[in-house]
Motif scaffolding. Structure first.
Motif, PDB file in Angstrom:
ATOM      1  N   LEU A   1       0.825  -1.202   0.000  1.00 28.66           N
ATOM      2  CA  LEU A   1       0.000   0.000   0.000  1.00 28.66           C
ATOM      3  C   LEU A   1       0.861   1.255   0.000  1.00 28.66           C
ATOM      4  O   LEU A   1       1.960   1.269   0.545  1.00 28.66           O
ATOM      5  CB  LEU A   1      -0.898   0.015   1.232  1.00 28.66           C
ATOM      6  CG  LEU A   1      -1.795  -1.204   1.447  1.00 28.66           C
ATOM      7  CD1 LEU A   1      -2.491  -1.108   2.798  1.00 28.66           C
ATOM      8  CD2 LEU A   1      -2.808  -1.323   0.319  1.00 28.66           C
ATOM      9  N   PRO A   2       0.367   2.343  -0.588  1.00 27.41           N
ATOM     10  CA  PRO A   2       1.056   3.625  -0.404  1.00 27.41           C
ATOM     11  C   PRO A   2       0.866   4.111   1.023  1.00 27.41           C
ATOM     12  O   PRO A   2      -0.123   3.786   1.680  1.00 27.41           O
ATOM     13  CB  PRO A   2       0.343   4.543  -1.406  1.00 27.41           C
ATOM     14  CG  PRO A   2      -1.010   3.937  -1.590  1.00 27.41           C
ATOM     15  CD  PRO A   2      -0.821   2.449  -1.444  1.00 27.41           C
ATOM     16  N   GLY A   3       1.829   4.872   1.510  1.00 27.12           N
ATOM     17  CA  GLY A   3       1.716   5.383   2.867  1.00 27.12           C
ATOM     18  C   GLY A   3       2.618   4.644   3.836  1.00 27.12           C
ATOM     19  O   GLY A   3       3.273   3.670   3.481  1.00 27.12           O
ATOM     20  N   PRO A   4       2.657   5.096   5.091  1.00 25.56           N
ATOM     21  CA  PRO A   4       3.545   4.506   6.101  1.00 25.56           C
ATOM     22  C   PRO A   4       3.076   3.124   6.531  1.00 25.56           C
ATOM     23  O   PRO A   4       2.035   2.977   7.168  1.00 25.56           O
ATOM     24  CB  PRO A   4       3.474   5.507   7.263  1.00 25.56           C
ATOM     25  CG  PRO A   4       2.143   6.181   7.099  1.00 25.56           C
ATOM     26  CD  PRO A   4       1.895   6.246   5.626  1.00 25.56           C
ATOM     27  N   GLU A   5       3.849   2.095   6.210  1.00 30.22           N
ATOM     28  CA  GLU A   5       3.414   0.730   6.461  1.00 30.22           C
ATOM     29  C   GLU A   5       3.300   0.409   7.946  1.00 30.22           C
ATOM     30  O   GLU A   5       2.437  -0.377   8.358  1.00 30.22           O
ATOM     31  CB  GLU A   5       4.356  -0.271   5.780  1.00 30.22           C
ATOM     32  CG  GLU A   5       5.795  -0.227   6.249  1.00 30.22           C
ATOM     33  CD  GLU A   5       6.639   0.768   5.483  1.00 30.22           C
ATOM     34  OE1 GLU A   5       7.873   0.660   5.548  1.00 30.22           O
ATOM     35  OE2 GLU A   5       6.070   1.664   4.819  1.00 30.22           O
ATOM     36  N   ALA A   6       4.163   1.015   8.787  1.00 27.42           N
ATOM     37  CA  ALA A   6       4.104   0.725  10.222  1.00 27.42           C
ATOM     38  C   ALA A   6       2.803   1.250  10.819  1.00 27.42           C
ATOM     39  O   ALA A   6       2.157   0.572  11.629  1.00 27.42           O
ATOM     40  CB  ALA A   6       5.309   1.342  10.931  1.00 27.42           C
ATOM     41  N   MET A   7       2.405   2.443  10.422  1.00 29.01           N
ATOM     42  CA  MET A   7       1.138   2.995  10.908  1.00 29.01           C
ATOM     43  C   MET A   7      -0.037   2.160  10.420  1.00 29.01           C
ATOM     44  O   MET A   7      -1.005   1.895  11.159  1.00 29.01           O
ATOM     45  CB  MET A   7       1.009   4.452  10.445  1.00 29.01           C
ATOM     46  CG  MET A   7      -0.309   5.126  10.785  1.00 29.01           C
ATOM     47  SD  MET A   7      -1.491   4.999   9.409  1.00 29.01           S
ATOM     48  CE  MET A   7      -2.828   6.014  10.016  1.00 29.01           C
ATOM     49  N   GLN A   8       0.022   1.708   9.173  1.00 29.08           N
ATOM     50  CA  GLN A   8      -1.058   0.885   8.638  1.00 29.08           C
ATOM     51  C   GLN A   8      -1.115  -0.474   9.333  1.00 29.08           C
ATOM     52  O   GLN A   8      -2.196  -1.025   9.549  1.00 29.08           O
ATOM     53  CB  GLN A   8      -0.859   0.720   7.132  1.00 29.08           C
ATOM     54  CG  GLN A   8      -1.092   2.019   6.377  1.00 29.08           C
ATOM     55  CD  GLN A   8      -0.601   1.975   4.939  1.00 29.08           C
ATOM     56  OE1 GLN A   8       0.243   1.164   4.594  1.00 29.08           O
ATOM     57  NE2 GLN A   8      -1.120   2.858   4.114  1.00 29.08           N
ATOM     58  N   LEU A   9       0.040  -1.003   9.709  1.00 34.61           N
ATOM     59  CA  LEU A   9       0.071  -2.266  10.440  1.00 34.61           C
ATOM     60  C   LEU A   9      -0.579  -2.104  11.815  1.00 34.61           C
ATOM     61  O   LEU A   9      -1.339  -2.972  12.261  1.00 34.61           O
ATOM     62  CB  LEU A   9       1.520  -2.740  10.584  1.00 34.61           C
ATOM     63  CG  LEU A   9       1.744  -4.094  11.256  1.00 34.61           C
ATOM     64  CD1 LEU A   9       1.019  -5.209  10.499  1.00 34.61           C
ATOM     65  CD2 LEU A   9       3.232  -4.401  11.355  1.00 34.61           C
ATOM     66  N   ALA A  10      -0.295  -0.993  12.493  1.00 34.72           N
ATOM     67  CA  ALA A  10      -0.935  -0.720  13.784  1.00 34.72           C
ATOM     68  C   ALA A  10      -2.443  -0.580  13.610  1.00 34.72           C
ATOM     69  O   ALA A  10      -3.228  -1.064  14.443  1.00 34.72           O
ATOM     70  CB  ALA A  10      -0.343   0.547  14.398  1.00 34.72           C
ATOM     71  N   THR A  11      -2.868   0.071  12.528  1.00 32.84           N
ATOM     72  CA  THR A  11      -4.295   0.210  12.252  1.00 32.84           C
ATOM     73  C   THR A  11      -4.942  -1.152  12.035  1.00 32.84           C
ATOM     74  O   THR A  11      -6.030  -1.432  12.550  1.00 32.84           O
ATOM     75  CB  THR A  11      -4.508   1.099  11.012  1.00 32.84           C
ATOM     76  OG1 THR A  11      -3.871   2.357  11.204  1.00 32.84           O
ATOM     77  CG2 THR A  11      -5.993   1.308  10.745  1.00 32.84           C
TER      78      THR A  11
END
Length: 434
Positions: free
Chosen positions: A70-80
């Protein structure tokens, strides 16, 4: 959803993880998430997989590989995703927002100081200690992720090819991901397994529609209030476009962002852009928070009066346009992760993507080490090849010493990240005072 949860061995169910526990855990991650995606992914693995045992190893890696797409910060998306996994919408919002907000608050405060006073020596000294510890955190995280992701000889070859492609050839990150996914898809064989998808197509379409409105409504309101030619309107369009191409995180998109911000729009100069990246590197949260610094300073300098209000609106626009799409990608796509992992070819593609990401992370670790240890680093080109080379005489022995101390505390004594950061920051301030 309950059926899907029951099929995952050694994984906590939503009934085992209260929202209060999840909230406090994500708050802890958000405060300690220094060091960029490498260290942040390792930190979440340590807390979520090793300590809390909310996810097993394979499920964590599957979710990480999906976020890498995905585009965007992967760590933040993983937390989401982890928050969504246990408590749906409110859990996903808690996971994502708590990952971003602590760092966003710090970056905003530092942006205000920078806008009014420029560089502050005391703050620079504090950052020096943090950078020294962060470098060790990144290296430790690289080793951990490598051990998990590189299980076959071909995975090592993919990681090596990925590193050479991005470090020496400056290959675009999306191209590396696509090539790894294609290789994994072609080389993997097996019968796809039937697996239920917990949502229907209509529900997915509804989720997409709702989050498109959430994403664009405030930005369109900004355009309506200030007009199409105002800097806030340009920032809204610029960062919304940026959100669609931020594969690989802040470093991968830095050159593209700097070119437009400095050359095309003239909002900042090159020095301010690099200072903004330095602020984002040394605060918790995703490195893409550099967009908040850019948004604040651009509107502060070019938005008119009152300058502080303009700067705050610029920071809001940057944050909203950067992170609202992340919730769209996760809430629309997360229900399909389990289904993807039951398709052998797709699972093979994700496995190869994870191996390729190891090479990309090695590139980031080396880039970061060069810019932390040396004051002067130059980029040289020879045809299609490129190479970062430091000036050996510009080595900063303070950082070398503080990094050695960090390595001893983190790797030798197994100190916590918070304790190590506190000690190295204190050491840097003491050196500054001397």
């Amino acid at each position: 959803m309950d059926k899907l949860v029951s099929e995952l061995p050694k994984v906590a169910s939503s009934h085992d993880v209260s929202f209060g526990e999840a909230f406090s855990t994500f708050a802890r991650i958000g405060v300690l998430s220094f060091g960029g995606p490498t260290a942040q992914i390792a930190l979440m693995h340590k807390i979520i997989v090793e300590e809390k045992k909310w996810l097993d190893e394979q499920h964590y890696l599957n979710a990480l590989s999906f976020c890498m797409l995905l585009p965007g910060p992967e760590a933040m998306q993983l937390a989401t995703y982890v928050g969504w996994r246990f408590h749906g919408l409110k859990g996903g919002l808690a996971g994502g927002l708590l990952f971003v907000l602590p760092g966003a608050a710090v970056v905003l405060a530092l942006s205000i100081i920078y806008a009014y006073f420029g560089n502050v020596p005391l703050v620079d000294a504090l950052f020096l200690g943090i950078k020294a510890a962060v470098l060790v955190i990144v290296v430790e995280a690289l080793l951990r992720i490598s051990r998990r992701a590189l299980k076959l000889p071909e995975h090592w070859l993919i990681a090596a090819a990925s590193f050479v492609s991005i470090f020496f050839l400056a290959a675009p990150f999306p191209l590396i991901v696509f090539a790894a996914a294609l290789l994994g898809y072609i080389r993997t064989h097996g019968q796809a397994q039937l697996h239920p998808i917990p949502v229907g197509a209509s529900e997915t379409a509804k989720t997409i529609a709702v989050w498109l409105v959430v994403w664009f409504a405030p930005l369109l309101a900004i355009v309506g209030i200030f007009g199409c030619d105002h800097v806030l309107s340009h920032l809204s369009a610029f960062f919304s476009k940026l959100a669609m191409v931020t594969f690989g995180g802040a470093y991968a998109v830095l050159a593209y962002m700097a070119q437009d911000v400095v050359t095309r729009y003239g909002w900042l100069d090159t020095g301010a852009m690099m200072d903004g990246l330095g602020l984002a590197e040394t605060t918790p949260g995703p490195l893409i928070l550099v967009t908040e610094f850019v948004g604040f300073l651009s509107a502060f300098r070019h938005g008119g009066e009152p300058v502080l209000l303009q700067g705050l609106l610029g920071a809001f626009v940057a944050l909203w346009a950067t992170f609202a799409p992340c919730f769209l990608w996760i809430f629309a796509g997360a229900p399909y992760i389990a289904w993807i992992t039951h398709q052998p070819r797709l699972r093979g593609a994700l496995t190869c993507i994870t191996a390729a990401v190891v090479g990309v992370i090695l590139n980031l670790a080396i880039w970061f080490a060069l810019h932390v240890f040396f004051r002067d680093v130059a980029l040289h080109h020879a045809g299609p090849l490129q190479l970062w080379t430091p000036s050996l005489s510009s080595v900063d022995w303070r950082v070398v010493g503080l990094s050695a101390l960090s390595a001893y505390l983190l790797l030798g004594r197994q100190w916590s990240i918070a304790m190590t950061l506190a000690l190295t920051s204190a050491g840097a301030l003491a050196l500054h005072a001397i």
